[in-house]
Design an enzyme around this catalytic site. Structure first.
Site, PDB file in Angstrom:
ATOM      1  N   LYS A  81       0.815  -1.222   0.000  1.00 54.28           N
ATOM      2  CA  LYS A  81       0.000   0.000   0.000  1.00 54.28           C
ATOM      3  C   LYS A  81       0.844   1.265   0.000  1.00 54.28           C
ATOM      4  O   LYS A  81       0.463   2.269  -0.589  1.00 54.28           O
ATOM      5  CB  LYS A  81      -0.980  -0.006   1.167  1.00 54.28           C
ATOM      6  CG  LYS A  81      -2.022  -1.081   0.980  1.00 54.28           C
ATOM      7  CD  LYS A  81      -3.251  -0.897   1.812  1.00 54.28           C
ATOM      8  CE  LYS A  81      -4.304  -1.906   1.319  1.00 54.28           C
ATOM      9  NZ  LYS A  81      -5.478  -1.957   2.124  1.00 54.28           N
ATOM     10  N   LYS A 133      -4.306  -9.630  -6.295  1.00 55.93           N
ATOM     11  CA  LYS A 133      -5.550 -10.008  -5.616  1.00 55.93           C
ATOM     12  C   LYS A 133      -6.678  -9.025  -5.978  1.00 55.93           C
ATOM     13  O   LYS A 133      -6.406  -7.854  -6.259  1.00 55.93           O
ATOM     14  CB  LYS A 133      -5.348 -10.117  -4.100  1.00 55.93           C
ATOM     15  CG  LYS A 133      -5.332  -8.833  -3.347  1.00 55.93           C
ATOM     16  CD  LYS A 133      -5.602  -9.064  -1.850  1.00 55.93           C
ATOM     17  CE  LYS A 133      -5.863  -7.704  -1.214  1.00 55.93           C
ATOM     18  NZ  LYS A 133      -6.630  -7.692  -0.025  1.00 55.93           N
ATOM     19  N   LYS A 161     -10.574  -3.779  -3.259  1.00 58.78           N
ATOM     20  CA  LYS A 161     -11.449  -2.603  -3.340  1.00 58.78           C
ATOM     21  C   LYS A 161     -10.704  -1.415  -3.907  1.00 58.78           C
ATOM     22  O   LYS A 161     -11.270  -0.557  -4.543  1.00 58.78           O
ATOM     23  CB  LYS A 161     -11.940  -2.204  -1.941  1.00 58.78           C
ATOM     24  CG  LYS A 161     -12.837  -3.189  -1.263  1.00 58.78           C
ATOM     25  CD  LYS A 161     -13.406  -2.523  -0.002  1.00 58.78           C
ATOM     26  CE  LYS A 161     -13.388  -3.476   1.173  1.00 58.78           C
ATOM     27  NZ  LYS A 161     -12.168  -3.417   1.961  1.00 58.78           N
TER      28      LYS A 161
END
Ligand code: AQP
Length: 333
Positions: free
Chosen positions: A113, A196, A199
């Site tokens: 992230k 993966k 969202k």
């Protein structure tokens, strides 16, 4: 006693990965008479990355509606909002004094992230797994049903539980067990079988959201990346074909079938034949959830009332655990 705890971030709409990797598994615990269940919407986690303050409350309500629409009954499980229980953040601070920087630096979610901007990432993103440990330990939870991506964070929660117990010579926190048993513990992006489903992926075509209507689901599956080969008759032959494996895994999970039996059914067929069957199945399985979600969201006051009630129940469990923790640590009563 078995106490189950899990949560999802209101960063956006839930997708098929959240559903098949975790939420469907939560529903399986619903009738477990031996267990107490707590499911939270982890809004404090959702602000660790850039977000829109005006949409946070709405997104929180939508995730709660998704839980209920997928089959979590607020009469049988406590559904609540993380920020309504201040003990999560309070315990997080206490645990953060025991969390080693070196271990946090190894967390792959932070690396993914933060990307190349690790120096500029917020402390909250770095400390995310400590808050997650507090989410679990504040209820002395024993089982945590999650997708495979959360395994490393769970390890840290286990580590912090034993560090605390050893440092203070107590047996306060149980070791929380990860339950990675959803029908598809790692669902991949529809656009790239090596990433993966997430969202926060910038492409909405990479995921099927629980709120997507039938036409949107059909469009996304039609455009899902595949390869030119026909489907084989055995799983081994899907090695090196991540997109094909992902679609077979999704079909099997939605149909409550094994991957092997899906392959037996479609062996020798091209994706042009497989995809329409997959679209029918996905729409059949997801449309009742979408309809129920929309129905629940038409009465937001009812959702809010359920969440307030859930928050009260959660605080009743969390408050004495925090008190006990602080007493052990020597704080003035
Ligand atoms: N692709 C996935 N396959 C299987 N399980 C998954 N989960 C998430 N993605 C997949 C599981 O869903 C639960 C909730 O996750 P979260 O809301 O805490 O956020 P996340 O794990 O970071 O999921 P996302 O979708 O990738 O969200 P963003 O983009 O906001 O970070 C967890 O149990 C997770 O394992």
């Amino acid at each position: 006693m078995k106490r189950i705890l899990s949560g999802m971030q209101p960063t956006s709409q839930l997708h098929l990965g959240n559903y098949l990797g975790a939420l469907k598994n939560w529903v399986n615990f619903q009738e477990d008479k031996e267990a107490e269940r707590l499911y939270c919407v982890v809004d404090l986690h959702a602000i660790t990355q850039p977000y829109e303050p005006e949409t946070l409350a709405k997104a929180t309500r939508e995730i709660a509606a998704a839980y209920m629409a997928a089959g979590i009954d607020p009469k049988k499980s406590t559904i609540f909002v993380q920020s309504h229980v201040p003990q999560h953040s309070q315990l997080m601070w206490l645990l953060s004094t025991m969390a080693q920087m070196g271990k946090l630096e190894r967390m792959t979610q932070f690396k993914d992230k933060a990307g190349k901007n690790a120096e500029r990432a917020g402390l909250g993103l770095f400390a995310y797994p400590v808050l997650m440990a507090a989410d679990i330990l504040i209820y002395k939870a024993t089982h945590v049903p999650v997708g495979e991506d959360q395994k490393q964070h769970l390890e840290l929660a286990r580590d912090l539980a034993s560090t605390f117990n050893t440092r203070y010579g107590v047996d306060l926190f149980p070791q929380p067990e990860p339950v990675i048993a959803g029908p598809a513990p790692r669902v991949m992006s529809l656009r790239d079988g090596s990433k993966k489903m997430s969202k926060s992926d910038e492409s909405d075509m990479s995921r099927i959201n629980l709120i997507d209507d039938a036409d949107t689901i059909a469009k996304k599956i039609k455009k899902a990346k595949t390869d030119p080969e026909a489907l084989p008759d055995n799983l081994k032959a899907l090695d090196g074909r991540p997109e094909a494996l992902n679609l077979i895994t999704l079909y099997a999970a939605l149909a409550d079938q094994s991957k092997e039996s899906v392959l037996t059914q479609f062996a020798g067929k091209q994706f042009s034949e497989f995809k329409p069957a997959f679209i029918d199945l996905a729409v059949t399985r997801l449309s009742p959830i979408t309809a129920r979600m929309n129905e629940l969201l038409s009465d937001p006051a009812q959702i809010d009332a359920s969440l307030r009630e859930g928050g009260e129940k959660a605080r009743d469990i969390a408050a004495p655990v925090l008190q006990e923790t602080m007493k052990i640590m020597g704080f003035m009563p």
